[in-house]
Design an enzyme around this catalytic site. Structure first.
Site, PDB file in Angstrom:
ATOM      1  N   ARG A 148       0.841  -1.198   0.000  1.00 44.88           N
ATOM      2  CA  ARG A 148       0.000   0.000   0.000  1.00 44.88           C
ATOM      3  C   ARG A 148       0.879   1.253   0.000  1.00 44.88           C
ATOM      4  O   ARG A 148       2.054   1.207   0.364  1.00 44.88           O
ATOM      5  CB  ARG A 148      -0.905   0.030   1.232  1.00 44.88           C
ATOM      6  CG  ARG A 148      -1.824  -1.173   1.377  1.00 44.88           C
ATOM      7  CD  ARG A 148      -2.607  -1.084   2.673  1.00 44.88           C
ATOM      8  NE  ARG A 148      -3.540  -2.198   2.858  1.00 44.88           N
ATOM      9  CZ  ARG A 148      -3.265  -3.312   3.522  1.00 44.88           C
ATOM     10  NH1 ARG A 148      -2.058  -3.464   4.079  1.00 44.88           N
ATOM     11  NH2 ARG A 148      -4.160  -4.264   3.651  1.00 44.88           N
ATOM     12  N   LYS A 172      -1.654  -2.393   8.091  1.00 46.35           N
ATOM     13  CA  LYS A 172      -2.724  -1.830   8.910  1.00 46.35           C
ATOM     14  C   LYS A 172      -2.696  -2.442  10.308  1.00 46.35           C
ATOM     15  O   LYS A 172      -2.400  -3.610  10.476  1.00 46.35           O
ATOM     16  CB  LYS A 172      -4.086  -2.076   8.253  1.00 46.35           C
ATOM     17  CG  LYS A 172      -4.298  -1.272   6.970  1.00 46.35           C
ATOM     18  CD  LYS A 172      -5.692  -1.493   6.418  1.00 46.35           C
ATOM     19  CE  LYS A 172      -5.950  -0.622   5.195  1.00 46.35           C
ATOM     20  NZ  LYS A 172      -7.322  -0.821   4.654  1.00 46.35           N
ATOM     21  N   HIS A 237      -2.510   2.649  -5.901  1.00 54.71           N
ATOM     22  CA  HIS A 237      -3.339   1.474  -5.624  1.00 54.71           C
ATOM     23  C   HIS A 237      -3.631   0.675  -6.901  1.00 54.71           C
ATOM     24  O   HIS A 237      -3.900  -0.526  -6.832  1.00 54.71           O
ATOM     25  CB  HIS A 237      -4.643   1.897  -4.948  1.00 54.71           C
ATOM     26  CG  HIS A 237      -5.019   1.016  -3.795  1.00 54.71           C
ATOM     27  ND1 HIS A 237      -4.251   0.897  -2.655  1.00 54.71           N
ATOM     28  CD2 HIS A 237      -6.069   0.172  -3.614  1.00 54.71           C
ATOM     29  CE1 HIS A 237      -4.822   0.048  -1.819  1.00 54.71           C
ATOM     30  NE2 HIS A 237      -5.904  -0.417  -2.383  1.00 54.71           N
ATOM     31  N   ARG A 240      -1.091  -1.921  -7.031  1.00 50.76           N
ATOM     32  CA  ARG A 240      -1.406  -2.991  -6.081  1.00 50.76           C
ATOM     33  C   ARG A 240      -2.451  -3.925  -6.682  1.00 50.76           C
ATOM     34  O   ARG A 240      -2.328  -5.156  -6.601  1.00 50.76           O
ATOM     35  CB  ARG A 240      -1.919  -2.381  -4.775  1.00 50.76           C
ATOM     36  CG  ARG A 240      -2.352  -3.374  -3.702  1.00 50.76           C
ATOM     37  CD  ARG A 240      -2.645  -2.612  -2.416  1.00 50.76           C
ATOM     38  NE  ARG A 240      -3.428  -3.352  -1.442  1.00 50.76           N
ATOM     39  CZ  ARG A 240      -2.917  -4.179  -0.533  1.00 50.76           C
ATOM     40  NH1 ARG A 240      -1.619  -4.390  -0.502  1.00 50.76           N
ATOM     41  NH2 ARG A 240      -3.700  -4.794   0.333  1.00 50.76           N
ATOM     42  N   HIS A 263      -4.347  -8.747   3.612  1.00 48.29           N
ATOM     43  CA  HIS A 263      -5.793  -8.648   3.865  1.00 48.29           C
ATOM     44  C   HIS A 263      -6.152  -9.383   5.151  1.00 48.29           C
ATOM     45  O   HIS A 263      -5.585 -10.437   5.451  1.00 48.29           O
ATOM     46  CB  HIS A 263      -6.581  -9.249   2.704  1.00 48.29           C
ATOM     47  CG  HIS A 263      -6.644  -8.354   1.501  1.00 48.29           C
ATOM     48  ND1 HIS A 263      -6.945  -8.813   0.237  1.00 48.29           N
ATOM     49  CD2 HIS A 263      -6.444  -7.016   1.364  1.00 48.29           C
ATOM     50  CE1 HIS A 263      -6.923  -7.807  -0.620  1.00 48.29           C
ATOM     51  NE2 HIS A 263      -6.629  -6.718   0.044  1.00 48.29           N
ATOM     52  N   TYR A 272     -10.665 -10.016  -6.690  1.00 47.66           N
ATOM     53  CA  TYR A 272      -9.789 -10.143  -7.855  1.00 47.66           C
ATOM     54  C   TYR A 272     -10.186 -11.317  -8.743  1.00 47.66           C
ATOM     55  O   TYR A 272      -9.804 -11.358  -9.912  1.00 47.66           O
ATOM     56  CB  TYR A 272      -8.330 -10.278  -7.406  1.00 47.66           C
ATOM     57  CG  TYR A 272      -7.829  -9.041  -6.703  1.00 47.66           C
ATOM     58  CD1 TYR A 272      -7.585  -7.868  -7.418  1.00 47.66           C
ATOM     59  CD2 TYR A 272      -7.644  -9.019  -5.326  1.00 47.66           C
ATOM     60  CE1 TYR A 272      -7.155  -6.721  -6.774  1.00 47.66           C
ATOM     61  CE2 TYR A 272      -7.209  -7.876  -4.681  1.00 47.66           C
ATOM     62  CZ  TYR A 272      -6.971  -6.726  -5.411  1.00 47.66           C
ATOM     63  OH  TYR A 272      -6.555  -5.596  -4.769  1.00 47.66           O
TER      64      TYR A 272
END
Length: 291
Positions: A148, A172, A237, A240, A263, A272
């Site tokens: 990211r 994150k 992004h 990504r 994730h 995806y």
């Protein structure tokens, strides 16, 4: 009073939840917009009702804010009022009866493999300056690891292990993950480090030797991707999304892609598969006699 409460909340997110600067900024922007709305009628944020929030949603919609962005602001308020409830500042949480607004599902935007080949074909021209190699490294890090933007700008030299060809990313909620580095990326890092005239903890630096910031990276990515693509949104992004889509198209396991992207659950990665299905449909239409 309202701004003071918000500041305490932002400090809580920074110190206790250790959110990234970009995420903190998003929370701050959403809450400042809400405070501006409350100021029109001199509302105290600890005393408002659900009806006030609904009126704000109407105003956001009237000024053209998209539903996806409205839902992000609602998520901000939901976290904020849970915090106030735990502190005892509010007894009745006004967000309990507020529901997210409907949004249309959109597939991740990505570049085709042929377009990415064009991007890096241009980059294969010998680079001799710090700035040129830095730009090339930014593109390769984003597409070669799928990280990211926030993870990229926080990257330090200590997070790279060139011997084992791995990269330690802090994602994150401060969650760490290890990403393999292709040999091309390892070689590029070595070249960049040999040309870097600055002493810094941060890996990626501006022309003046300062840590790269989001807008700097966004402009850089848009410049190079704009040379090969006509997509309206050319952001970090997109690289990504391209990384994940191309891995899946070439047979990578979905759970492996989930871990590489960082994730929290498989549902976020499964989007995806829709891109891969669109590619299969295109191949079918082009190749099947009855298509």
């Amino acid at each position: 009073m309202n701004r003071e409460v918000v500041n305490f909340f932002l400090q809580h997110l920074q110190v206790e939840r250790r959110l990234s600067p970009l995420t903190l900024r998003s929370y701050e922007i959403d809450l400042i917009q809400f405070l501006d709305f409350l100021a029109l009628d001199s509302h105290q944020i600890t005393q408002i009702k659900a009806q006030t929030i609904r009126l704000w949603l109407v105003e956001l919609s009237n000024i053209g804010i998209q539903n996806r962005s409205i839902n992000r602001k609602l998520a901000t308020l939901r976290t904020f009022f849970k915090y106030l409830q735990r502190r005892g500042d509010v007894t009745d949480n006004p967000m309990q009866t507020i529901r997210m607004v409907k949004t249309s599902k959109s597939l991740p935007t990505y570049l085709r493999e042929s377009e990415m080949e064009q991007v890096f074909a241009q980059q294969e021209i010998p680079k001799n300056t710090f700035e040129e190699v830095r730009d090339q490294l930014v593109l390769m890090l984003l597409y070669g690891t799928g990280m990211r933007l926030a993870e990229l700008i926080q990257l330090s030299n200590q997070q790279l292990n060139l011997a084992s060809k791995t990269l330690r990313v802090i994602g994150k909620r401060n969650k760490e993950r290890i990403i393999p580095m292709p040999q091309l990326l390892v070689d590029l890092v070595k070249q960049y480090q040999s040309l870097n005239p600055f002493q810094s903890h941060s890996l990626l630096l501006t022309d003046k030797g300062e840590p790269c910031y989001p807008m700097f990276i966004q402009r850089l990515v848009k410049k190079y991707l704009g040379e090969v693509s006509t997509l309206e949104k050319l952001s970090p992004h997109v690289l990504r999304h391209s990384y994940a889509t191309h891995l899946l198209n070439r047979g990578a396991d979905l759970n492996a892609i989930k871990e590489l992207l960082g994730h929290a659950n498989l549902a976020a990665t499964q989007v995806y598969t829709h891109n891969s299905m669109e590619k299969l449909k295109e191949i079918y239409k082009q190749a099947h006699p009855k298509a």
